[in-house]
Design a protein around this motif. Structure first.
Motif, PDB file in Angstrom:
ATOM      1  N   ARG A   1       0.379  -2.769  -5.542  1.00 45.56           N
ATOM      2  CA  ARG A   1       0.658  -3.323  -4.220  1.00 45.56           C
ATOM      3  C   ARG A   1       0.750  -4.836  -4.266  1.00 45.56           C
TER       4      ARG A   1
ATOM      5  N   GLU B   1      -3.424   1.021  -8.513  1.00 48.16           N
ATOM      6  CA  GLU B   1      -2.708   0.998  -7.237  1.00 48.16           C
ATOM      7  C   GLU B   1      -2.851  -0.353  -6.546  1.00 48.16           C
TER       8      GLU B   1
ATOM      9  N   ARG C   1       4.308  -6.940  -3.353  1.00 47.29           N
ATOM     10  CA  ARG C   1       4.444  -7.949  -2.300  1.00 47.29           C
ATOM     11  C   ARG C   1       5.145  -9.201  -2.808  1.00 47.29           C
TER      12      ARG C   1
END
Length: 250
Positions: A170, A166, A174
């Motif tokens: 992320r 995870e 981004r």
């Protein structure tokens, strides 16, 4: 006075050069039969039943064609065809069982998911080194780029590797906000994909990018230094240890 005539040039060197052009080059590696024998030996170590599977693949097609030949009155003709089909069936069984044995020997080892991802066909950029590593648990996350987008594949137990996967998702989201992002957990736990089924699971993802967009995503990852993790060369990432002074803020 008779004029001396020069001797005619010999054609031996020219013939030697011509013969050298058609001379077969010596083989540098083992032949086809030696390779198949080695594959059989390696498979038999993991899967001892390979002998019986290959015998069945040889005998069943041969028996079927012999029966057809006897019934039609052409036993020799159909027997020859049966031998060809029997050999092809045995080689097919050997290839499939060898692939299963290879995955079985890799399963459970650190970085096995990366080895399975390297079997993907054309159109996929498979990074050799993981993009995220937990030096303490040896859990890793690999990344591949293709027409479906960016695929992050974790290698480790489900409860332990979920956070690492995870965090990497992320971080990638981004940077690539407009690119489809997929996550797959490789393993035998609940909700995970077994190692032998991992390449097929990646290839079955829906294609959403063009070849030009895949090339652009690859360039962006390379420009951002995302192809390889920031690990100095010559250091084994699985033997690395965190700096305790840096963790304490000293």
């Amino acid at each position: 006075m008779a004029r001396r005539s020069d001797p005619a040039p010999s054609s031996a060197p020219a013939e030697g050069r011509r013969r050298g052009l058609f001379r077969r080059k010596p083989r540098t590696g083992p032949g086809r039969i030696a390779q198949m024998r080695e594959v059989y030996r390696m498979t038999a170590r993991v899967d001892p039943s390979i002998t019986w599977w290959m015998l069945g693949a040889l005998l069943v097609p041969l028996a079927v064609f012999v029966v057809i030949g006897v019934l039609t009155g052409h036993p020799i003709y159909f027997s020859i065809i049966g031998v060809l089909f029997a050999v092809l069936a045995a080689l097919f069984v050997l290839a499939r069982r060898a692939e299963s044995a290879a995955y079985k020997s890799l399963e459970g080892q650190p970085g096995a998911a990366g080895a399975a991802l390297r079997t993907l066909r054309r159109g996929w950029l498979v990074e050799e080194e993981p993009v995220a590593i937990d030096p303490r648990t040896r859990d890793v996350v690999f990344r591949v780029v293709g027409r479906p987008g960016v695929v992050l594949v974790s290698d480790g137990p489900a409860p332990r590797v979920a956070r690492l996967l995870e965090d990497e998702r992320r971080k990638t989201a981004r940077v690539l906000r407009d690119v489809p992002l997929h996550t797959i957990q490789c393993g035998r736990g609940e909700g995970q994909t077994p190692l032998p089924k991992l390449p097929r699971a990646v290839q079955r993802l829906e294609r959403k990018l063009t070849k030009q967009e895949v090339a652009e995503v690859t360039k962006r990852l390379k420009a951002l230094g995302g192809v390889r993790p920031p690990i100095p060369k010559g250091i084994d990432p699985f033997r690395a240890r965190p700096d305790r002074r840096a963790v304490r803020g000293r």
